[in-house]
Structure formats: structure tokens, C-alpha cells
Design a protein around this motif. Structure first.
Motif, PDB file in Angstrom:
ATOM      1  N   SER A 150      -3.087  21.697  -9.581  1.00 33.04           N
ATOM      2  CA  SER A 150      -1.910  20.863  -9.792  1.00 33.04           C
ATOM      3  C   SER A 150      -1.471  20.994 -11.244  1.00 33.04           C
ATOM      4  O   SER A 150      -2.191  21.545 -12.087  1.00 33.04           O
ATOM      5  CB  SER A 150      -2.240  19.390  -9.498  1.00 33.04           C
ATOM      6  N   LEU A 151      -0.284  20.460 -11.520  1.00 33.46           N
ATOM      7  CA  LEU A 151       0.206  20.477 -12.893  1.00 33.46           C
ATOM      8  C   LEU A 151      -0.706  19.649 -13.789  1.00 33.46           C
ATOM      9  O   LEU A 151      -0.928  19.993 -14.953  1.00 33.46           O
ATOM     10  CB  LEU A 151       1.648  19.951 -12.960  1.00 33.46           C
ATOM     11  N   ALA A 152      -1.271  18.584 -13.271  1.00 39.52           N
ATOM     12  CA  ALA A 152      -2.203  17.773 -14.054  1.00 39.52           C
ATOM     13  C   ALA A 152      -3.442  18.591 -14.410  1.00 39.52           C
ATOM     14  O   ALA A 152      -3.941  18.535 -15.548  1.00 39.52           O
ATOM     15  CB  ALA A 152      -2.593  16.513 -13.289  1.00 39.52           C
ATOM     16  N   ASN A 153      -3.979  19.354 -13.428  1.00 35.86           N
ATOM     17  CA  ASN A 153      -5.109  20.250 -13.720  1.00 35.86           C
ATOM     18  C   ASN A 153      -4.739  21.258 -14.795  1.00 35.86           C
ATOM     19  O   ASN A 153      -5.529  21.568 -15.683  1.00 35.86           O
ATOM     20  CB  ASN A 153      -5.524  21.036 -12.465  1.00 35.86           C
ATOM     21  N   LEU A 154      -3.515  21.775 -14.677  1.00 34.69           N
ATOM     22  CA  LEU A 154      -3.073  22.792 -15.625  1.00 34.69           C
ATOM     23  C   LEU A 154      -3.005  22.233 -17.041  1.00 34.69           C
ATOM     24  O   LEU A 154      -3.400  22.889 -18.005  1.00 34.69           O
ATOM     25  CB  LEU A 154      -1.707  23.355 -15.201  1.00 34.69           C
ATOM     26  N   ARG A 155      -2.509  20.996 -17.184  1.00 28.64           N
ATOM     27  CA  ARG A 155      -2.436  20.396 -18.519  1.00 28.64           C
ATOM     28  C   ARG A 155      -3.836  20.203 -19.096  1.00 28.64           C
ATOM     29  O   ARG A 155      -4.055  20.406 -20.298  1.00 28.64           O
ATOM     30  CB  ARG A 155      -1.683  19.078 -18.455  1.00 28.64           C
ATOM     31  N   THR A 156      -4.799  19.834 -18.262  1.00 31.14           N
ATOM     32  CA  THR A 156      -6.179  19.701 -18.728  1.00 31.14           C
ATOM     33  C   THR A 156      -6.713  21.043 -19.219  1.00 31.14           C
ATOM     34  O   THR A 156      -7.379  21.134 -20.259  1.00 31.14           O
ATOM     35  CB  THR A 156      -7.078  19.164 -17.603  1.00 31.14           C
ATOM     36  N   GLU A 157      -6.396  22.094 -18.483  1.00 31.11           N
ATOM     37  CA  GLU A 157      -6.846  23.425 -18.895  1.00 31.11           C
ATOM     38  C   GLU A 157      -6.128  23.887 -20.154  1.00 31.11           C
ATOM     39  O   GLU A 157      -6.715  24.589 -20.992  1.00 31.11           O
ATOM     40  CB  GLU A 157      -6.634  24.423 -17.752  1.00 31.11           C
ATOM     41  N   LEU A 158      -4.871  23.501 -20.315  1.00 32.49           N
ATOM     42  CA  LEU A 158      -4.143  23.821 -21.551  1.00 32.49           C
ATOM     43  C   LEU A 158      -4.899  23.295 -22.768  1.00 32.49           C
ATOM     44  O   LEU A 158      -5.010  23.979 -23.794  1.00 32.49           O
ATOM     45  CB  LEU A 158      -2.740  23.196 -21.521  1.00 32.49           C
ATOM     46  N   VAL A 159      -5.387  22.079 -22.673  1.00 25.24           N
ATOM     47  CA  VAL A 159      -6.147  21.485 -23.778  1.00 25.24           C
ATOM     48  C   VAL A 159      -7.375  22.341 -24.070  1.00 25.24           C
ATOM     49  O   VAL A 159      -7.659  22.688 -25.223  1.00 25.24           O
ATOM     50  CB  VAL A 159      -6.567  20.048 -23.435  1.00 25.24           C
ATOM     51  N   HIS A 160      -8.106  22.687 -23.024  1.00 19.72           N
ATOM     52  CA  HIS A 160      -9.334  23.462 -23.223  1.00 19.72           C
ATOM     53  C   HIS A 160      -9.025  24.820 -23.845  1.00 19.72           C
ATOM     54  O   HIS A 160      -9.727  25.273 -24.768  1.00 19.72           O
ATOM     55  CB  HIS A 160     -10.048  23.633 -21.885  1.00 19.72           C
ATOM     56  N   LEU A 161      -7.980  25.478 -23.366  1.00 21.29           N
ATOM     57  CA  LEU A 161      -7.629  26.792 -23.903  1.00 21.29           C
ATOM     58  C   LEU A 161      -7.166  26.696 -25.353  1.00 21.29           C
ATOM     59  O   LEU A 161      -7.406  27.614 -26.152  1.00 21.29           O
ATOM     60  CB  LEU A 161      -6.557  27.447 -23.030  1.00 21.29           C
ATOM     61  N   GLN A 162      -6.512  25.592 -25.705  1.00 19.81           N
ATOM     62  CA  GLN A 162      -6.167  25.388 -27.109  1.00 19.81           C
ATOM     63  C   GLN A 162      -7.441  25.275 -27.948  1.00 19.81           C
ATOM     64  O   GLN A 162      -7.547  25.856 -29.029  1.00 19.81           O
ATOM     65  CB  GLN A 162      -5.322  24.117 -27.269  1.00 19.81           C
ATOM     66  N   GLU A 163      -8.405  24.540 -27.446  1.00 21.47           N
ATOM     67  CA  GLU A 163      -9.621  24.303 -28.226  1.00 21.47           C
ATOM     68  C   GLU A 163     -10.489  25.549 -28.363  1.00 21.47           C
ATOM     69  O   GLU A 163     -11.244  25.677 -29.335  1.00 21.47           O
ATOM     70  CB  GLU A 163     -10.438  23.170 -27.592  1.00 21.47           C
ATOM     71  N   ILE A 164     -10.393  26.481 -27.426  1.00 19.26           N
ATOM     72  CA  ILE A 164     -11.192  27.703 -27.553  1.00 19.26           C
ATOM     73  C   ILE A 164     -10.352  28.879 -28.045  1.00 19.26           C
ATOM     74  O   ILE A 164     -10.776  30.034 -27.945  1.00 19.26           O
ATOM     75  CB  ILE A 164     -11.903  28.062 -26.231  1.00 19.26           C
ATOM     76  N   GLY A 165      -9.173  28.581 -28.599  1.00 19.61           N
ATOM     77  CA  GLY A 165      -8.437  29.593 -29.339  1.00 19.61           C
ATOM     78  C   GLY A 165      -7.553  30.518 -28.550  1.00 19.61           C
ATOM     79  O   GLY A 165      -7.031  31.493 -29.099  1.00 19.61           O
ATOM     80  N   ALA A 166      -7.332  30.269 -27.254  1.00 21.35           N
ATOM     81  CA  ALA A 166      -6.432  31.128 -26.485  1.00 21.35           C
ATOM     82  C   ALA A 166      -4.969  30.803 -26.764  1.00 21.35           C
ATOM     83  O   ALA A 166      -4.102  31.674 -26.705  1.00 21.35           O
ATOM     84  CB  ALA A 166      -6.718  30.995 -24.987  1.00 21.35           C
ATOM     85  N   SER A 167      -4.673  29.549 -27.039  1.00 21.30           N
ATOM     86  CA  SER A 167      -3.351  29.073 -27.471  1.00 21.30           C
ATOM     87  C   SER A 167      -2.194  29.552 -26.603  1.00 21.30           C
ATOM     88  O   SER A 167      -1.238  30.147 -27.109  1.00 21.30           O
ATOM     89  CB  SER A 167      -3.098  29.469 -28.934  1.00 21.30           C
ATOM     90  N   PRO A 168      -2.224  29.317 -25.289  1.00 19.54           N
ATOM     91  CA  PRO A 168      -1.048  29.648 -24.485  1.00 19.54           C
ATOM     92  C   PRO A 168       0.104  28.704 -24.802  1.00 19.54           C
ATOM     93  O   PRO A 168      -0.102  27.551 -25.174  1.00 19.54           O
ATOM     94  CB  PRO A 168      -1.552  29.431 -23.047  1.00 19.54           C
ATOM     95  N   PHE A 169       1.313  29.206 -24.699  1.00 20.39           N
ATOM     96  CA  PHE A 169       2.566  28.465 -24.885  1.00 20.39           C
ATOM     97  C   PHE A 169       2.839  28.068 -26.337  1.00 20.39           C
ATOM     98  O   PHE A 169       3.938  28.268 -26.841  1.00 20.39           O
ATOM     99  CB  PHE A 169       2.619  27.205 -24.006  1.00 20.39           C
TER     100      PHE A 169
END
Length: 695
Positions: A150-169
Motif C-alpha cells: 500500500s501507499l502507507a507501506n511505501l512511505r514507511t519504506e521511503l523512510v528506511h531507504l532514506q536512512e540507509i542512503g538510497a535517497s529515492p525521490f
């Protein structure tokens, strides 16, 4: 992540004062021959590098280093080659020994810097283990993306990817609030692109199309390595390019990103939540341990409008493809050989390098990146004695005094603006060599089990260390470069200049060399960084680092008028057919070169008067101190560079190519023309009406 509000805080100011010395060598029609008299040999210049068939008053870049340029082609693993690379090689040899000794030490105290540096490097160099493991260390991260429902799941993953340096978007982090420099703020800025900047998505010239073809091949190959059938890999690649093109269209240009006022847009979290509902900024901040924030600084609001639209309109499967890509590309160098090779082939299209640098060099750089101050302590112990730090501080003090004189004697600036400028100069903090307080890595787990796991752990640790700044007093002991770094910077929000120990080494800084050599080399860098505080960007910050207009309007208009002359001069420089330097993109760095060289020349003259009074000044290698000053500056700018890398530099780098960093300022300096006896009509002499004179 630093300075998300403006994305260009390597700022600088133009000064160009005028003093004159009597000519010592006439060079109006021919280059000076090697001296027939016997002169003592100096330290710091190699006379065999000079091309004496060239008139220094017509092309000082070639005169000062033409033979060196001919004799030092770019190595196959590099895209450019110059004195910084040679120092880099020497530094890397020392760092390699430090790393290999640390890796061999299996008795290091668990949790110590020595243990962590040794284990990180050992794991990074174990290519057999990396290849055997395959994608297993990354699989938990890939599963997180695959399990988005879901979009809610995606936002949670966005946070994680920011924290591990992938920085999408986009990019998000905590840094000094540029308008309230006594506190930290959450800052968000545009990002999420694979190509170097937005221009590459829309330009259609042959060079750009070549890079885009490599980009598409990179995408397709990497998805194929993940296991996608060829048709699916191509479809996934097209999906990423389509989404990135949407983001690129909404992104600001490199020149637009240089405007700190335009890239500072403070909103309450409530207002940002209302404007960007699909992003759910309130939830994102809470998950990043930044929930206490009541305001955020949005660098580029229109870009985040598009991010919001992308999250609302793109299908969930396509968004997952985009996230998977940015996860994958962010760790390609820590994956098995086939992934790292694919990443190199894409980089190769931009740089022109013929082969990858040896793995030990790449992993040495990675250790410096992720454990920089733990590694840096080991380096400083061997490479930077206290006497070198004292000498460097003395030089900065002298240059600062010269800068004050240039402000005081400025002819176009009003008294109130001068007073503010002097206040800013006096408040300038200087950091030399290494931090007074070293970073504490005790909470960062590092082992020999997996290079990728170490990399992800280090990124997460750094993200949370940065987040913990929010609500705390400003940490003025913090550095954003590591001690072995061969570079320097000016930070406008902290009003500080920083010179790592790695830069304070021969040939840039040599305690055995005469004053002219050191002032032309590292002194030129010191003046450059100091005057960044007064360039077209830096001048917008006050003595406390606040983004505040402290200029009399008439003075600001006059500054802009004079700076525009510099912009036009550099717009005219063309190192390749149809390729011109971008005078607006490179404005800050060009102004810092102009100003720094002039201010440091004044500091050298004062030093020479103190040392020799009105008596004769010694010549070394047949050159006066004034001539050696300019030769020292020029010889450290000489660079051989591949055409691909040169085009890339002009498109993306705020620094001008080395040849123009040499001749651009000197063409405007009567001091240079006097030193070499240049006359009107020589190519290195601009007519007085055409000169750029700021200070």
C-alpha cells in the motif's frame, strides 16, 4: 546530509585589489630563456616542467607547466590527472599501509577504532566472500521493497531507504538553519535522479545521448542481474527512466540551485502536510526520529509538488520498481563483481576512464567515507606534526590581515557595508588539520562478516547521529571532511574555513619551501576559501552565518555589476568545440580565485617586507618571489583531462577547468603583469576597461 536548503554551500567572494611591483623580467615578444646566471635552487617548483618556448605573457598555463602536461598523460584508471592526483597517490600509499596493518591485527580491542577500521577494510577487500554471498546480504532489503502492499507501506519504506542512503525521490536531513544559525532544522531537497542532473534528461546532443544510452544499458543490466527476464528488465528500465524524467522536469537547474534565498522555503509541518498529503511528511518525520520538528525547510517546493503527484498517480508496482532501482544502485560497489562492473561501465561513459581504479584504492576511499574520523586519527598520527599546524595557522592569520586591508581600502563600498564585512571577517573560524573533538563510533557495529552489512550499518548510524542534532546546540567542532581529504571548504552557515591535514602536504604546503611557494600554493587555497565568504553566494550570509542581507543596496548593485564582468569573461572560455564554460555555474569559484589570489599576494608582499625590508629579495631558480608565487599557483592547477570528463565537468561542476583557473584571474591582475613584464597587446593582459576588479 548537509545544506539541503541551498545545495551549494561551497560559497565564495570576489576580491581583486591592485598593487604593483616593478617588472623584473621583460617578456613582450618571447619567453624568458633559462637564466645564465647561477641562482640557488628552490623547493617546490620543477624547472623542467616549464615550457620556455611559450611566452608567459601570452599563455601562462602552458609556460608554467607545458612540459609536465606533455609528460604526464591520464592513467587508464583515471579521468583526469594533476598534482592533486600525485599527492593523492602518496597519501593513498600511506593509508593503504595503515589499513593493511589494521586488517592484519586480529588482536585489536573489540569496539576500538582500530578494530572497526581493520574489519571494515578486510571485509571490503574480500571479493571472494562477496561473490560467494551473492545477493544474500541484500535480500532482506529487497524483500522489504517486494512486500510493499500500500501507499502507507511505501512511505514507511521511503523512510528506511532514506536512512540507509538510497535517497529515492529526495534527500532529507538535519543541518544548521541558514536564517537562524544558532539552531538546527529539518531540510528537504530535490533528488532521486540517476543521471548527473536534470539537463541530461532533456538535452539531445551526441555526448548526452551517449551518456543516456549507457544509463539505459546500466538499468537493464542491473535488473537482469536481479533475475528479471530481458523483456521485463527493459520494461523496468523504462519505468525508472519515465519516473525520473518526471522528477527531472520539476527539478531546478544547477545554476538555480546556487541561489540560497530561492532554495530556503520554511513551512510548518502542518502546512507541508497539507501541501504534500501523499508524502505524509508528519509520519515520515516521526519515523525518522524527527517528530519534534514543527517546521521544515523545503529547498524546492515545486519539485515536492511533483513528488506528491508521482506518489498519487504512479501505480504501486511501478513505484516499487523505482525504489528497487535506487536501493540497488546505492550499494552496487558492495555487491558481487558483475554489479560493480556494470556500475563502472555507466560511470565510464561520463568520465572516459579506461579501467576501474584498483580495488584497494576504491575500498580505501570507502573506509574514509564511512569511518572517516576513526581512520583519520590513525592517519594524523603519522602525517601531520604540530609544527605544520602552527605554520598553517600563521599563514591564515597573515592572509586574514591582508583581507581586512582590502576591505578597508575598497573604493566602491560604503562605510556601513565595510563595517559589516569586517565584522564577518573577524568572526571567521579557522579549522586546521583535524577536529578538536573526534567523532565517537562506539555505537556503530562493524565486523568481518559482510562488507554490505557494514556499509548499511554505517549509513544508518550516520543518519541517526545527524537526526540526534535536532533540538541540540550547534556542534561547532563538527567537520564535513575527513582528515586525509585533499580538499578544503568554506561553510557559510557556520562562517568557518576548514583545511584537512591531507591538503597540508607537499606540494600544496611544504614547511621547507620559501614563502612565495607556500603562499602561491596552499596560501592561494586559504585565500580562496576565506573569500568564499564574500562571493555572490557567501556575501548573502552575515557574521553569524545567517542568510541576511547586510549590504547597502547601492553596494550590492555595484558588486553584482562587477561580478557580471567575471561571468562574461568565463562564458567566453571554450576548451572544446561548441563547449563553453558556464560563467554563472562557476561564478562563486571564479570569484574566490580572483579574490584569493589578490588578497594572498598582498599577504606575501607584507611577509617579504618584514623579512627583507627594502633590500633585495633572493631569486630561486632565476625567478623573483613574485614570479614564483604565480608559478606556484599555476603549477598546482595544471590538469590533463579526458574530453568526456571535461564535458561532464563543465555541465556539472562549479569549478572551472584548470587552465582557466590559471589564466582567468591572472589576465586581470596588474601584479602578475608587472612580475613578468607583460605589455599591452600580450594575450595575458586585459585592457584596464575590460578588467574585472572587485576588491
Amino acid at each position: 546530509m548537509k545544506n539541503l536548503a541551498s545545495f551549494s554551500l561551497a560559497t565564495a567572494l570576489a576580491l581583486a585589489g591592485c598593487t604593483s611591483t616593478k617588472p623584473t623580467t621583460v617578456a613582450t615578444t618571447a619567453a624568458p630563456a633559462a637564466p645564465t646566471e647561477t641562482y640557488p635552487k628552490g623547493v617546490g617548483l620543477d624547472m623542467t616542467d616549464l615550457d620556455r618556448t611559450v611566452n608567459p605573457c601570452d599563455d601562462f598555463y602552458q609556460f608554467s607547466g607545458g612540459n609536465w602536461l606533455r609528460n604526464n598523460p591520464v592513467p587508464s584508471y583515471a579521468s583526469s590527472w594533476g598534482p592533486r592526483n600525485l599527492l593523492g597517490n602518496r597519501t593513498q600509499d600511506l593509508l593503504r599501509k595503515i589499513l593493511e596493518d589494521a586488517a592484519a591485527n586480529r588482536a585489536a580491542t573489540p569496539g576500538s577504532n582500530l578494530q572497526k577500521v581493520g574489519d571494515f577494510y578486510a571485509a571490503a577487500m574480500d571479493t571472494a566472500a562477496i561473490d560467494r554471498a551473492g545477493l544474500a546480504p541484500l535480500q532482506p532489503e529487497l524483500d522489504r521493497v517486494a512486500n510493499i502492499r500500500s501507499l502507507a507501506n511505501l512511505r514507511t519504506e521511503l523512510v528506511h531507504l532514506q536512512e540507509i542512503g538510497a535517497s529515492p525521490f529526495f534527500r532529507v536531513g538535519v543541518d544548521v538553519d541558514e536564517k537562524i544559525s544558532s539552531q538546527y532544522a529539518v531540510q528537504l531537497g530535490q533528488g532521486g535522479l540517476t543521471l548527473p542532473n536534470r539537463e541530461f534528461y532533456f538535452k539531445t546532443d551526441a555526448r548526452t545521448e551517449k551518456v543516456k544510452a549507457a544509463y539505459r544499458a546500466y538499468l537493464t543490466q542491473m535488473f537482469g542481474l536481479l533475475g528479471a527476464p530481458p523483456v521485463v528488465a527493459q520494461l523496468d528500465a523504462a519505468t525508472v527512466e519515465r519516473i525520473e524524467t518526471r522528477l527531472a522536469k520539476a527539478s531546478r537547474t544547477p545554476v538555480e540551485l546556487r541561489d540560497p534565498q530561492a532554495n530556503y522555503n520554511k513551512l510548518t509541518v502542518a502546512a507541508a502536510q497539507q501541501r504534500y498529503p501523499a508524502l505524509d511528511l508528519k509520519g515520515l518525520l516521526a519515523d525518522m526520529r524527527l517528530g519534534q520538528a514543527r517546521e521544515v525547510i523545503i529547498g524546492q517546493p515545486a519539485f515536492f509538488d511533483e513528488v506528491n503527484a508521482v506518489l498519487k498517480t504512479e501505480s504501486l508496482p511501478d513505484l516499487k520498481v523505482y525504489l528497487r532501482w535506487h536501493l540497488l544502485r546505492s550499494v552496487a560497489g558492495a555487491l558481487p563483481t558483475s554489479y560493480a562492473d556494470a556500475a563502472f561501465r555507466y560511470a565510464q561513459a561520463q568520465s572516459g576512464a579506461k579501467q576501474q581504479a584498483p580495488r584497494w584504492k576504491r575500498m580505501q576511499a570507502a573506509t574514509d567515507n564511512y569511518l572517516g574520523e576513526a581512520f583519520g586519527q590513525l592517519y594524523v598520527d603519522q602525517a601531520f606534526p604540530p609544527a605544520a599546524k602552527a605554520k598553517a595557522l600563521e599563514m591564515v592569520t597573515n592572509i586574514k590581515a591582508s583581507m581586512a586591508e582590502h576591505i578597508q581600502t575598497n573604493t566602491w563600498m560604503s562605510a556601513p557595508t565595510k563595517a559589516e564585512a569586517l565584522k564577518k571577517l573577524n568572526a571567521l573560524r579557522v579549522k586546521i588539520g583535524y577536529p578538536d573533538v573526534w567523532r565517537d563510533y562506539s555505537a556503530l557495529p562493524i565486523s568481518r562478516d559482510s562488507y554490505l552489512k557494514n556499509l548499511l550499518a554505517a549509513r544508518l548510524w550516520e543518519s541517526r547521529r545527524e537526526a540526534a542534532h535536532l533540538g541540540q546546540p550547534i556542534d561547532r567542532n563538527e567537520w564535513t571532511m575527513t582528515p586525509p581529504t585533499i580538499n578544503a571548504y568554506y561553510n557559510p552557515a557556520l562562517n568557518e574555513i576548514v583545511f584537512p591535514a591531507g591538503y597540508l602536504q607537499p606540494p600544496f604546503f611544504d614547511p621547507q619551501a620559501d614563502d612565495a611557494i607556500n603562499y602561491g600554493a596552499i596560501g592561494g587555497v586559504m585565500g580562496h576559501e576565506m573569500t568564499h565568504g564574500f562571493d555572490d553566494q557567501g556575501r548573502q550570509y552575515d557574521s553569524q552565518g545567517n542568510l541576511r542581507d547586510w549590504w547597502n543596496p547601492a553596494d550590492a548593485a555595484e558588486f553584482t555589476k562587477r561580478a557580471a564582468v567575471v561571468g562574461r569573461q568565463y562564458d567566453a572560455f571554450s576548451p572544446l568545440d561548441s563547449v563553453h564554460v558556464n560563467g554563472q555555474l562557476t561564478m562563486g569559484e571564479n570569484l574566490a580565485d580572483f579574490a584569493g589570489l589578490t588578497v594572498v599576494y598582498g599577504a606575501l608582499e607584507k611577509q617579504l617586507r618584514q623579512r627583507y625590508g627594502t633590500g633585495p629579495r633572493p631569486k630561486y631558480d632565476g625567478f623573483t618571489p613574485e614570479q614564483r608565487y604565480f608559478l606556484s599557483w599555476a603549477q598546482l592547477r595544471r590538469t590533463n583531462i579526458r574530453p568526456e570528463a571535461l564535458r561532464q565537468q563543465i555541465a556539472t561542476d562549479p569549478h572551472s577547468p584548470g587552465q582557466y583557473r590559471t589564466i582567468g584571474p591572472l589576465m586581470n591582475m596588474p601584479q602578475f603583469q608587472a612580475a613578468f613584464g607583460c605589455q599591452e597587446g600580450n594575450k595575458m593582459v586585459r585592457k584596464p576597461a575590460d578588467r574585472a576588479v572587485i576588491w
